[in-house]
Scaffold this motif. Structure first.
Motif, PDB file in Angstrom:
ATOM      1  N   ASP A  37       7.442   7.466 -13.200  1.00  0.00           N
ATOM      2  CA  ASP A  37       7.399   6.430 -12.166  1.00  0.00           C
ATOM      3  C   ASP A  37       6.163   5.555 -12.370  1.00  0.00           C
ATOM      4  O   ASP A  37       5.217   5.943 -13.049  1.00  0.00           O
ATOM      5  CB  ASP A  37       7.411   7.065 -10.768  1.00  0.00           C
ATOM      6  CG  ASP A  37       8.290   6.282  -9.804  1.00  0.00           C
ATOM      7  OD1 ASP A  37       8.402   5.056  -9.974  1.00  0.00           O
ATOM      8  OD2 ASP A  37       8.848   6.894  -8.882  1.00  0.00           O
ATOM      9  N   GLU A  38       6.197   4.405 -11.699  1.00  0.00           N
ATOM     10  CA  GLU A  38       5.208   3.353 -11.977  1.00  0.00           C
ATOM     11  C   GLU A  38       3.811   3.624 -11.408  1.00  0.00           C
ATOM     12  O   GLU A  38       3.672   4.007 -10.264  1.00  0.00           O
ATOM     13  CB  GLU A  38       5.762   2.050 -11.386  1.00  0.00           C
ATOM     14  CG  GLU A  38       4.807   0.881 -11.448  1.00  0.00           C
ATOM     15  CD  GLU A  38       5.385  -0.381 -10.821  1.00  0.00           C
ATOM     16  OE1 GLU A  38       6.630  -0.502 -10.692  1.00  0.00           O
ATOM     17  OE2 GLU A  38       4.588  -1.257 -10.445  1.00  0.00           O
ATOM     18  N   LEU A  39       2.801   3.379 -12.243  1.00  0.00           N
ATOM     19  CA  LEU A  39       1.413   3.361 -11.770  1.00  0.00           C
ATOM     20  C   LEU A  39       0.924   1.933 -11.643  1.00  0.00           C
ATOM     21  O   LEU A  39       0.113   1.600 -10.794  1.00  0.00           O
ATOM     22  CB  LEU A  39       0.486   4.048 -12.788  1.00  0.00           C
ATOM     23  CG  LEU A  39       0.472   5.555 -12.875  1.00  0.00           C
ATOM     24  CD1 LEU A  39      -0.528   5.982 -13.945  1.00  0.00           C
ATOM     25  CD2 LEU A  39       0.086   6.148 -11.539  1.00  0.00           C
ATOM     26  N   GLU A  40       1.413   1.102 -12.555  1.00  0.00           N
ATOM     27  CA  GLU A  40       0.867  -0.247 -12.664  1.00  0.00           C
ATOM     28  C   GLU A  40       1.875  -1.141 -13.369  1.00  0.00           C
ATOM     29  O   GLU A  40       2.596  -0.675 -14.243  1.00  0.00           O
ATOM     30  CB  GLU A  40      -0.436  -0.170 -13.495  1.00  0.00           C
ATOM     31  CG  GLU A  40      -0.926  -1.473 -14.038  1.00  0.00           C
ATOM     32  CD  GLU A  40      -2.391  -1.438 -14.460  1.00  0.00           C
ATOM     33  OE1 GLU A  40      -3.031  -0.371 -14.356  1.00  0.00           O
ATOM     34  OE2 GLU A  40      -2.892  -2.491 -14.890  1.00  0.00           O
ATOM     35  N   GLU A  78      -3.907   0.787  -1.232  1.00  0.00           N
ATOM     36  CA  GLU A  78      -4.908  -0.068  -1.879  1.00  0.00           C
ATOM     37  C   GLU A  78      -4.472  -0.460  -3.277  1.00  0.00           C
ATOM     38  O   GLU A  78      -3.907   0.356  -4.012  1.00  0.00           O
ATOM     39  CB  GLU A  78      -6.263   0.631  -1.936  1.00  0.00           C
ATOM     40  CG  GLU A  78      -6.955   0.553  -0.588  1.00  0.00           C
ATOM     41  CD  GLU A  78      -8.452   0.742  -0.698  1.00  0.00           C
ATOM     42  OE1 GLU A  78      -9.153  -0.215  -1.070  1.00  0.00           O
ATOM     43  OE2 GLU A  78      -8.898   1.849  -0.410  1.00  0.00           O
ATOM     44  N   GLN A  79      -4.755  -1.700  -3.611  1.00  0.00           N
ATOM     45  CA  GLN A  79      -4.394  -2.218  -4.933  1.00  0.00           C
ATOM     46  C   GLN A  79      -5.628  -2.639  -5.721  1.00  0.00           C
ATOM     47  O   GLN A  79      -6.680  -2.914  -5.140  1.00  0.00           O
ATOM     48  CB  GLN A  79      -3.482  -3.433  -4.781  1.00  0.00           C
ATOM     49  CG  GLN A  79      -2.110  -3.083  -4.253  1.00  0.00           C
ATOM     50  CD  GLN A  79      -1.184  -4.278  -4.318  1.00  0.00           C
ATOM     51  OE1 GLN A  79      -1.499  -5.332  -3.775  1.00  0.00           O
ATOM     52  NE2 GLN A  79      -0.052  -4.121  -4.989  1.00  0.00           N
ATOM     53  N   MET A  80      -5.463  -2.702  -7.033  1.00  0.00           N
ATOM     54  CA  MET A  80      -6.513  -3.190  -7.935  1.00  0.00           C
ATOM     55  C   MET A  80      -5.801  -4.189  -8.849  1.00  0.00           C
ATOM     56  O   MET A  80      -4.989  -3.787  -9.674  1.00  0.00           O
ATOM     57  CB  MET A  80      -7.086  -2.036  -8.759  1.00  0.00           C
ATOM     58  CG  MET A  80      -7.475  -0.838  -7.889  1.00  0.00           C
ATOM     59  SD  MET A  80      -8.227   0.542  -8.784  1.00  0.00           S
ATOM     60  CE  MET A  80      -6.846   1.229  -9.676  1.00  0.00           C
ATOM     61  N   PHE A 133       4.247  11.667  -0.588  1.00  0.00           N
ATOM     62  CA  PHE A 133       2.825  11.731  -0.239  1.00  0.00           C
ATOM     63  C   PHE A 133       2.245  10.324  -0.306  1.00  0.00           C
ATOM     64  O   PHE A 133       2.806   9.426   0.302  1.00  0.00           O
ATOM     65  CB  PHE A 133       2.153  12.729  -1.190  1.00  0.00           C
ATOM     66  CG  PHE A 133       0.803  13.216  -0.766  1.00  0.00           C
ATOM     67  CD1 PHE A 133       0.497  13.434   0.578  1.00  0.00           C
ATOM     68  CD2 PHE A 133      -0.169  13.480  -1.713  1.00  0.00           C
ATOM     69  CE1 PHE A 133      -0.758  13.897   0.952  1.00  0.00           C
ATOM     70  CE2 PHE A 133      -1.418  13.952  -1.349  1.00  0.00           C
ATOM     71  CZ  PHE A 133      -1.713  14.150  -0.018  1.00  0.00           C
ATOM     72  N   VAL A 134       1.163  10.082  -1.048  1.00  0.00           N
ATOM     73  CA  VAL A 134       0.590   8.732  -1.047  1.00  0.00           C
ATOM     74  C   VAL A 134       1.152   7.847  -2.160  1.00  0.00           C
ATOM     75  O   VAL A 134       0.650   6.759  -2.409  1.00  0.00           O
ATOM     76  CB  VAL A 134      -0.955   8.766  -1.135  1.00  0.00           C
ATOM     77  CG1 VAL A 134      -1.528   9.430   0.105  1.00  0.00           C
ATOM     78  CG2 VAL A 134      -1.445   9.459  -2.398  1.00  0.00           C
ATOM     79  N   PHE A 135       2.232   8.300  -2.802  1.00  0.00           N
ATOM     80  CA  PHE A 135       2.830   7.472  -3.853  1.00  0.00           C
ATOM     81  C   PHE A 135       3.336   6.154  -3.265  1.00  0.00           C
ATOM     82  O   PHE A 135       3.110   5.073  -3.810  1.00  0.00           O
ATOM     83  CB  PHE A 135       4.003   8.204  -4.520  1.00  0.00           C
ATOM     84  CG  PHE A 135       4.680   7.365  -5.561  1.00  0.00           C
ATOM     85  CD1 PHE A 135       4.163   7.267  -6.837  1.00  0.00           C
ATOM     86  CD2 PHE A 135       5.842   6.651  -5.263  1.00  0.00           C
ATOM     87  CE1 PHE A 135       4.767   6.477  -7.802  1.00  0.00           C
ATOM     88  CE2 PHE A 135       6.459   5.855  -6.221  1.00  0.00           C
ATOM     89  CZ  PHE A 135       5.922   5.769  -7.496  1.00  0.00           C
TER      90      PHE A 135
HETATM   91  P1  ATP Z   1       7.863  -0.518  -6.313  1.00  0.00           P
HETATM   92  O1  ATP Z   1       8.921  -1.060  -7.225  1.00  0.00           O
HETATM   93  O2  ATP Z   1       7.460   0.904  -6.594  1.00  0.00           O
HETATM   94  O3  ATP Z   1       8.096  -0.786  -4.858  1.00  0.00           O
HETATM   95  P2  ATP Z   1       6.361  -2.798  -7.114  1.00  0.00           P
HETATM   96  O4  ATP Z   1       6.834  -2.917  -8.523  1.00  0.00           O
HETATM   97  O5  ATP Z   1       6.878  -3.693  -6.073  1.00  0.00           O
HETATM   98  O6  ATP Z   1       6.497  -1.276  -6.642  1.00  0.00           O
HETATM   99  P3  ATP Z   1       3.889  -4.139  -7.437  1.00  0.00           P
HETATM  100  O7  ATP Z   1       4.207  -5.215  -6.492  1.00  0.00           O
HETATM  101  O8  ATP Z   1       3.954  -4.418  -8.893  1.00  0.00           O
HETATM  102  O9  ATP Z   1       4.789  -2.851  -7.101  1.00  0.00           O
HETATM  103  O10 ATP Z   1       2.490  -3.537  -7.056  1.00  0.00           O
HETATM  104  C1  ATP Z   1       1.532  -3.139  -8.008  1.00  0.00           C
HETATM  105  C2  ATP Z   1       1.109  -1.708  -7.815  1.00  0.00           C
HETATM  106  O11 ATP Z   1       0.749  -1.462  -6.450  1.00  0.00           O
HETATM  107  C3  ATP Z   1       2.223  -0.688  -8.084  1.00  0.00           C
HETATM  108  O12 ATP Z   1       2.307  -0.404  -9.447  1.00  0.00           O
HETATM  109  C4  ATP Z   1       1.716   0.514  -7.304  1.00  0.00           C
HETATM  110  O13 ATP Z   1       0.758   1.246  -8.026  1.00  0.00           O
HETATM  111  C5  ATP Z   1       1.047  -0.130  -6.113  1.00  0.00           C
HETATM  112  N1  ATP Z   1       1.967  -0.086  -4.948  1.00  0.00           N
HETATM  113  C6  ATP Z   1       2.963  -0.952  -4.659  1.00  0.00           C
HETATM  114  N2  ATP Z   1       3.587  -0.600  -3.519  1.00  0.00           N
HETATM  115  C7  ATP Z   1       2.964   0.524  -3.073  1.00  0.00           C
HETATM  116  C8  ATP Z   1       3.135   1.372  -1.930  1.00  0.00           C
HETATM  117  N3  ATP Z   1       4.059   1.115  -1.006  1.00  0.00           N
HETATM  118  N4  ATP Z   1       2.323   2.452  -1.800  1.00  0.00           N
HETATM  119  C9  ATP Z   1       1.350   2.712  -2.720  1.00  0.00           C
HETATM  120  N5  ATP Z   1       1.135   1.944  -3.807  1.00  0.00           N
HETATM  121  C10 ATP Z   1       1.923   0.860  -3.991  1.00  0.00           C
END
Ligand code: ATP
Length: 458
Positions: free
Chosen positions: A284-287, A217-219, A209-211
């Motif tokens: 799984d990762e949120l942040e 969008e990022q914060m 889904f939107v995971f």
């Molecule tokens: P992953 O390993 O899951 O690909 P990441 O560790 O590369 O993610 P970051 O670069 O640390 O992710 O990005 C910070 C946050 O942005 C993540 O924790 C996640 O919440 C969000 N994010 C990253 N990629 C995506 C995506 N493709 N869709 C939705 N949210 C995302």
């Protein structure tokens, strides 16, 4: 106290009785129900649906846009508004190759791509445990790096000089504006720059889904500190960010901090921890909270020739600050809040679905419901709505029986319903009904804003 007036003939049979203990459905069901609810009630629609959809992109509907704004608003409030050491920024999404060359993204922002030799599908090697999710084969090509950045051209000529990228993270905007912000705000480390906005990654396998989507969008916040204070602030931000999710209602057993193993760390990071949520498919990762040292400022300084450092006039000291970065996903986090809030229980022997969202996150804080469709109630109901709208995001619903309307509001997480009934015309009082306890109390209209305000303390 149960109001007789509002639970008149139109009301659900036993509304007002405490609900039976709720439960969340099993993991697989839960995901299906959330996706179904999001579509049915206007949180999230598959994008370009009338044309058959468009590859894991999503549109946020009337309720979803409210909730997503609330997630971002809650983050901004906690990270910027309530602090005097963090300022905001909104940088461009389109950006020149030089930024991504310096940051290392052009060379390193890749995922390992493999092809299944049997069914020719493509996968991200680190996410499939050696087995093709499509056909079960274990016969793959060697992994090769696939760059996740979306490349485009700025202007009418599609040559190399016009190449631009959609940002894959918001963070670089903060680094390239470091000197601008320092000069204009006169901040002194430790201080931070925060940004909320869209990022784009050409994910090999968007999913859940939107995971994981290609547009999201990022914060993010870059917190600049004296080098010797790096680890102290890293620990501080891990705690702070964990607390934010807890305060907004995610239960302790669904939230954890996972420090990265040393072989997981990026080359510039000395410590990273993820805030993880227990999704239906597992943790799984949120942040991510990363201690990025001085890598980014030094890289941009070397590539641009600009001095990106802090000069302390009082001590005559000059240094390149170290950076701690809490980086969260707004869209992914919204999904986690929905999953965490979903429950099914029984009210008056009838099943109901309820989103026990924190009031700060609910699409509507209040719904104004005239008890009956009869014209006589409408002017007062609209007057009440007009009183509440400047203070709270309100829905106004006149369709169906009052019991059904309570259920509809429960299902989208509206914490309080305000019912205008026939007695209201005489006593200028209304019934306030609580989503979680279903308790109803009678409140004079001229006390209503204050009463609801007490339930939503700033
Ligand atoms: P992953 O390993 O899951 O690909 P990441 O560790 O590369 O993610 P970051 O670069 O640390 O992710 O990005 C910070 C946050 O942005 C993540 O924790 C996640 O919440 C969000 N994010 C990253 N990629 C995506 C995506 N493709 N869709 C939705 N949210 C995302």
């Amino acid at each position: 106290m149960t109001s007789e007036a509002a639970t008149g003939t139109d009301a659900a049979p036993a509304e007002g009785r405490a609900p039976a203990e709720g439960r969340a459905p099993g993991a697989g069901d839960l995901m299906e129900r959330i996706v179904g609810l999001c579509k049915r009630r206007g949180f999230i629609f598959p994008s370009a649906e009338i044309y058959g959809g468009f590859r894991s992109t999503y549109d946020y509907g009337p309720l979803g846009v409210n909730m997503l704004r609330n997630v971002k608003g809650a983050w901004w409030r906690s990270m910027v508004q309530l602090r005097d050491d963090v300022v905001g920024l909104d940088a461009a999404i389109l950006s020149p190759p030089k930024i991504w060359e310096a940051s290392g993204h052009l060379a390193n922002f890749t995922d390992p791509l493999v092809d299944c030799r049997q069914c020719h599908s493509r996968w991200r090697a680190d996410k499939i445990d050696g087995v093709c999710p499509n056909c079960g084969s274990t016969d793959f090509t060697d992994a090769r790096p696939f760059n996740l950045m979306f490349k485009t051209h700025a202007g009418p000529i599609e040559d190399e000089g016009a190449v631009a990228y959609l940002r894959p993270e918001t963070a670089q905007g903060m680094f390239v504006n470091f000197a601008n912000v320092l000069q204009t705000t006169r901040k002194k480390p430790p201080f931070g720059i925060a940004q909320v906005g869209k990022s784009f990654r050409n994910e090999i396998t968007p999913q859940n889904f939107v995971f994981r989507t290609r547009e999201f969008e990022q914060m993010e916040m870059e917190y600049f500190v004296p080098p010797e204070e790096g680890m102290k602030w890293y620990r501080y931000w891990v705690d702070e960010r964990y607390r934010w999710y807890r305060e907004l209602g995610i239960a302790e057993e669904k939230l954890r901090i996972r420090p990265h193993e040393s072989d997981e760390l990026s080359h510039y990071s000395t410590a990273t921890s993820d805030v993880e949520f227990l999704f239906p498919w597992g943790w799984d990762e949120l942040e991510g909270i990363a201690y990025r040292t001085d890598f980014d400022l030094r890289a941009h300084s070397a590539a641009s020739g600009e001095r990106l450092e802090y000069f302390d006039q009082a001590t005559g000291e000059r240094y390149v600050p170290h950076v701690v970065e809490p980086a969260a996903g707004a869209t992914r986090t919204m999904m986690a809040f929905l999953l965490a809030a979903y429950e099914e229980d029984e009210v008056g022997a009838e099943p109901r679905t309820v989103l026990r969202l924190h009031w700060r996150l609910s699409p509507y804080q209040v719904a104004v419901l005239p008890l009956s469709k009869k014209q006589t109630l409408e002017p007062l109901a609209r007057e009440v709505l007009g009183l509440l709208q400047p203070h709270f995001m309100c829905d106004y619903d006149t369709t169906q029986s009052i019991g059904r309307r309570y259920r509809r509001q429960d299902e989208v997480g509206t914490p309080w319903c305000v019912t205008v009934d026939f007695d209201s015309l005489d006593d200028r009082a209304v019934t306030v009904r609580d989503r979680d306890s279903t308790e109803q109390v009678r409140v004079p209209i001229d006390r209503l804003v204050a009463e609801l305000g007490d339930r939503m303390p700033t």
